[in-house]
Design a protein around this motif. Structure first.
Motif, PDB file in Angstrom:
ATOM      1  N   GLU A  13       0.818  -1.204   0.000  1.00 25.81           N
ATOM      2  CA  GLU A  13       0.000   0.000   0.000  1.00 25.81           C
ATOM      3  C   GLU A  13       0.858   1.263   0.000  1.00 25.81           C
ATOM      4  O   GLU A  13       0.611   2.200  -0.754  1.00 25.81           O
ATOM      5  N   MET A  23      -1.301  -4.771   2.848  1.00 17.61           N
ATOM      6  CA  MET A  23      -2.634  -5.336   3.026  1.00 17.61           C
ATOM      7  C   MET A  23      -2.546  -6.841   2.779  1.00 17.61           C
ATOM      8  O   MET A  23      -1.914  -7.278   1.812  1.00 17.61           O
ATOM      9  N   TYR A  40      -4.950 -10.208   2.239  1.00 16.90           N
ATOM     10  CA  TYR A  40      -6.329 -10.556   1.891  1.00 16.90           C
ATOM     11  C   TYR A  40      -6.428 -12.059   1.623  1.00 16.90           C
ATOM     12  O   TYR A  40      -5.607 -12.627   0.888  1.00 16.90           O
ATOM     13  N   SER A  78      -9.768  -9.390   5.347  1.00 19.27           N
ATOM     14  CA  SER A  78      -8.805  -8.398   4.890  1.00 19.27           C
ATOM     15  C   SER A  78      -8.198  -7.678   6.083  1.00 19.27           C
ATOM     16  O   SER A  78      -8.912  -7.180   6.959  1.00 19.27           O
ATOM     17  N   GLU A  89      -5.591  -4.600   6.833  1.00 16.23           N
ATOM     18  CA  GLU A  89      -5.059  -3.494   6.063  1.00 16.23           C
ATOM     19  C   GLU A  89      -4.343  -2.485   6.959  1.00 16.23           C
ATOM     20  O   GLU A  89      -4.969  -1.866   7.822  1.00 16.23           O
ATOM     21  N   ARG A 121      -7.794   0.587   2.922  1.00 12.04           N
ATOM     22  CA  ARG A 121      -7.963   0.686   1.475  1.00 12.04           C
ATOM     23  C   ARG A 121      -9.439   0.768   1.075  1.00 12.04           C
ATOM     24  O   ARG A 121      -9.806   1.479   0.128  1.00 12.04           O
TER      25      ARG A 121
END
Length: 385
Positions: free
Chosen positions: A228, A234, A236, A258, A260, A264
């Protein structure tokens, strides 16, 4: 850097073998000309979902809107130039077409634009803009088939430019490796001005598509890591599980998670009121989606779908407390009518959403609310040529 270069070369041209199948009906060209189409190098489709929607918000005294809408309208061209070379292009017409300022110089209206190369029966590649190889059964469906996405998918960046390689282990198992740009827009537009961009803003994904027990159970699982910003990632994960109980009954269950470092998806940013600071930090999302279809007659199908999702902060910062902030529920039911031996169908469906906030979110001014709507419309991937 050498390892990164080798990885890019190896993963260079990956293609998904789990792409949507085309409708088995005559094209408009064949119907008008009465000439059978004998080539496969150009196929052209209109992807449409249109409906009349009556929307209700009970926090605003009932009916909030009644209108005709074309929720999905995409054009698509694809074909096989040779036995080993193919291409695909799909573009959404009801979305802006400005590509200036995007990292890949492509407008966000373009979903897919690239070429595929089949090296042999096991290896195939795709290069260009494409759908991220995330897991999940619903994520892999044609968007025109979806009446309401989960919060997780609705707020994700799904179409990005890069490279993909697919390895067909055998008839029942496929592995995909993918490397994409991690965003479409500029760094400032995506994350703000107070962070430092990384040297390689990329997304890496590994995906397993399987078929077990004579096709009764199918999987679409994935794990991804996205850069990021500098030192901000991140992570996922998606586990898609499809079950075919009989010719009349099938179901799927998708689990998505997710983690992060920078929010996001933007859901937590909106909840904690940090729009001026652009993004919250340390956001965590979980989503569970299940759907059942029952084809009780050859031309009639009924379905039910449920969604359960949470939005949280996994590590406190100066302005934001750690913990869960929101739980959302989705509930859908409907009936579909297929009048022809094609994918054209008419539908009537009810879509309900409920958003419940925890005390820590209510202190910030958030209040529980519910929305519902009834849709009557059609879905059609119309073969033009």
């Amino acid at each position: 850097m050498k390892k990164l270069a080798i990885l890019i070369v190896v993963m260079g041209f990956g293609a998904s073998a789990f792409a949507q199948s085309s409708p088995k009906e005559k094209t408009l060209f064949e119907r008008v000309s009465n000439v059978e189409k004998k080539i496969d190098w150009f196929n052209f489709y209109l992807n449409m979902q249109g409906s009349f929607d009556a929307s209700f918000n009970y926090d605003r005294n009932g009916l909030s809107e009644a209108a005709f809408k074309m929720r999905q309208f995409r054009i698509e061209a694809k074909g096989n130039i040779t036995p080993w070379l193919s291409y695909r292009w799909r573009q959404r017409l009801n979305r802006g077409n400005n590509g200036s300022g995007t990292i890949d110089n492509m407008p966000t209206s373009i979903d897919i634009a690239g070429i595929g190369v089949k090296l042999n029966d096991q290896f195939s590649f795709f290069a260009g803009k494409q759908c991220a190889a995330y897991g999940g059964i619903e994520f892999d469906l044609n968007p025109i088939e979806i009446y309401e996405y989960s919060d997780m998918i609705e707020n994700m960046s799904n179409f990005m430019t890069g490279l993909n390689i697919a390895y067909q282990v055998d008839d029942n198992h496929q592995i995909q490796f993918q490397i994409l740009d991690s965003r479409n827009n500029s760094f400032e537009d995506t994350y703000g001005k107070n962070l430092e961009d990384g040297r390689a803003p990329l997304l890496y994904t590994i995906n397993w598509n399987g078929s077990l027990f004579d096709g009764f159970y199918k999987t679409r699982w994935s794990a991804s890591i996205m850069s990021e910003a500098k030192d901000k990632q991140m992570y996922y994960y998606a586990l898609g599980n499809d079950f075919t109980f009989s010719k009349k009954v099938n179901a799927f269950v998708d689990f998505m998670y997710s983690d992060e470092d920078i929010d996001r998806k933007g859901i937590m940013t909106g909840i904690v009121g940090l729009e001026n600071e652009h993004n919250a930090f340390n956001a965590k999302y979980m989503s569970l989606v299940a759907k059942v279809n029952y084809r009780f007659l050859p031309k009639w199908n009924v379905f039910m779908k449920g969604m359960y999702e949470t939005a949280s902060i996994f590590k406190a910062t100066e302005n934001v407390e750690k913990g869960k902030y929101r739980t959302s529920y989705g509930y859908l039911a409907g009936v579909e009518f297929y009048p022809m031996e094609s994918n054209l169908h008419f539908f009537c469906t009810f879509v309900g959403r409920s958003y419940n906030f925890t005390d820590r979110a209510k202190v910030l001014g958030q209040n529980n609310y519910n929305t519902q709507r009834v849709e009557v419309g059609f879905i059609y991937q119309l073969p033009m040529f």
